[in-house]
Design a protein around this motif. Structure first.
Motif, PDB file in Angstrom:
ATOM      1  N   SER A  19      -9.519  -5.229  12.558  1.00 35.71           N
ATOM      2  CA  SER A  19      -9.994  -4.342  11.494  1.00 35.71           C
ATOM      3  C   SER A  19     -11.488  -4.595  11.265  1.00 35.71           C
ATOM      4  N   THR A  20     -12.222  -3.514  11.071  1.00 37.76           N
ATOM      5  CA  THR A  20     -13.658  -3.650  10.793  1.00 37.76           C
ATOM      6  C   THR A  20     -13.916  -3.814   9.295  1.00 37.76           C
ATOM      7  N   SER A  21     -12.832  -3.779   8.518  1.00 35.35           N
ATOM      8  CA  SER A  21     -12.968  -3.981   7.072  1.00 35.35           C
ATOM      9  C   SER A  21     -12.753  -5.465   6.754  1.00 35.35           C
ATOM     10  N   LYS A  22     -13.656  -6.029   5.952  1.00 35.14           N
ATOM     11  CA  LYS A  22     -13.542  -7.449   5.595  1.00 35.14           C
ATOM     12  C   LYS A  22     -12.317  -7.721   4.732  1.00 35.14           C
ATOM     13  N   THR A  23     -11.839  -6.692   4.057  1.00 34.89           N
ATOM     14  CA  THR A  23     -10.697  -6.889   3.150  1.00 34.89           C
ATOM     15  C   THR A  23      -9.349  -6.769   3.868  1.00 34.89           C
ATOM     16  N   VAL A  24      -9.360  -6.290   5.130  1.00 33.30           N
ATOM     17  CA  VAL A  24      -8.112  -6.136   5.887  1.00 33.30           C
ATOM     18  C   VAL A  24      -8.150  -7.072   7.096  1.00 33.30           C
ATOM     19  N   VAL A  25      -7.392  -8.147   7.033  1.00 33.92           N
ATOM     20  CA  VAL A  25      -7.328  -9.101   8.152  1.00 33.92           C
ATOM     21  C   VAL A  25      -5.937  -9.000   8.770  1.00 33.92           C
ATOM     22  N   LEU A  26      -5.852  -8.323   9.903  1.00 33.42           N
ATOM     23  CA  LEU A  26      -4.548  -8.019  10.500  1.00 33.42           C
ATOM     24  C   LEU A  26      -3.693  -9.261  10.792  1.00 33.42           C
ATOM     25  N   PRO A  27      -4.256 -10.339  11.373  1.00 33.49           N
ATOM     26  CA  PRO A  27      -3.398 -11.519  11.611  1.00 33.49           C
ATOM     27  C   PRO A  27      -2.814 -12.085  10.320  1.00 33.49           C
ATOM     28  N   SER A  28      -3.592 -12.080   9.247  1.00 30.27           N
ATOM     29  CA  SER A  28      -3.091 -12.595   7.962  1.00 30.27           C
ATOM     30  C   SER A  28      -1.946 -11.725   7.445  1.00 30.27           C
TER      31      SER A  28
END
Length: 307
Positions: A19-28
């Motif tokens: 994700s290029t959004s800092k608020t969306v972390v796919l692994p998390s």
């Protein structure tokens, strides 16, 4: 194997997502027990969109490698792999993934960067040469069976889809209890949707009867797969037996696919009356991997997204 039997076409590739959004972390999100089923569902549906079938490509394992999510893919047919590559090259897969993640995780937007590798080859650099990409994927044989976690998530997804499709037209029998903690959408809670509604992609929809507008959209979008949808509907609709479907194809051959699909759905509506609900049609579309058509009928995206 018997002598002379053809070798099946099997290949493997890795899809890297970030994700290029800092608020969306796919692994998390995937590591979260609450969010994992939603992320898995989004991946499964987007891959189904890319190949036109829920079984077009297998996920063998999902690796969390911060900040990337890495999905190991297995292809069992060259044609499915070709469709996937075209969908990936044209940006359709990326857009579909963004839409499904947005819906599954109830987020406003999930901007994504993607990368595709087979062995040491970066396929993004050679996407215009489809045959070369296919060769690279075919050379890479899967090094594992499906991960146990993937098998479990698949079962949970099937269980929910079964509840959805059965809840509004047939008595639910021999299913996992609906209060089971394994339901893929924790945000929905463990309660049943109210009578007269059904769940699709984690959202509740009114289980209305099929409208003229639905018929027209369905006929326009379903194309040559109308017969497959008809056969799914025939499981609970005697009026759509195989001879009826074949006769419709012959009778409206000159008018083309739109009219054939329209007449099939009309026959379903005329025979089922008030029981000809949108939930039954959506379940039949899902069964055949026609997720984008289902989304269109439920107004989840605009028609230009659905070519």
């Amino acid at each position: 194997k018997m002598a002379g039997s053809p070798t099946p076409w099997i290949g493997s590739a890795y899809l890297f997502l970030q994700s290029t959004s800092k608020t969306v972390v796919l692994p998390s999100l995937y590591e979260s027990s609450q969010k994992k089923p939603g992320v898995f569902r989004a991946l499964k549906l987007a891959l189904a969109d890319s190949t036109g079938s829920m079984n077009g490509v297998d996920m063998l394992k999902v690796h969390c490698s911060h900040p990337q999510l890495i999905v190991q893919l297995k292809f069992c047919r060259q044609e499915n792999c070709r469709r996937f590559l075209r969908s990936y090259r044209e940006g359709v897969l990326q857009k579909s993934l963004q839409n499904h993640l947005q819906l599954s995780l109830a987020m406003t937007t999930v901007p994504l960067e993607t990368e595709l590798k087979a062995g040491n080859e970066h396929l993004d650099n050679m996407l215009k040469d489809e045959d070369r990409c296919l060769e690279c994927i075919y050379r890479e044989k899967p090094d594992r069976l499906r991960d146990e976690e993937i098998v479990e998530l698949e079962e949970r997804l099937k269980s929910l889809t079964l509840h959805q499709s059965l809840n509004n037209n047939v008595a639910v029998k021999d299913c996992a209890p609906l209060t089971s903690p394994s339901l893929p959408y924790p945000s929905q809670g463990s309660s049943l949707p109210p009578r007269g509604t059904f769940v699709f992609q984690g959202q509740q929809f009114d289980n209305r009867t099929i409208t003229l507008d639905d018929q027209q959209k369905f006929a326009k979008l379903v194309s040559k797969k109308w017969k497959q949808v008809g056969r799914s509907l025939q499981k609970s609709c005697r009026a759509l037996r195989d001879p009826v479907i074949d006769n419709l194809a012959l009778e409206y051959d000159r008018e083309g696919l739109y009219e054939q699909a329209y007449q099939m759905l009309l026959k379903f509506i005329q025979s089922e009356g008030k029981k000809a609900t949108i939930a039954r049609l959506i379940a039949a579309l899902e069964e055949n991997g026609l997720i984008s058509v289902a989304e269109e009928l439920l107004g989840l995206h605009s028609s230009e997204d659905c070519s």
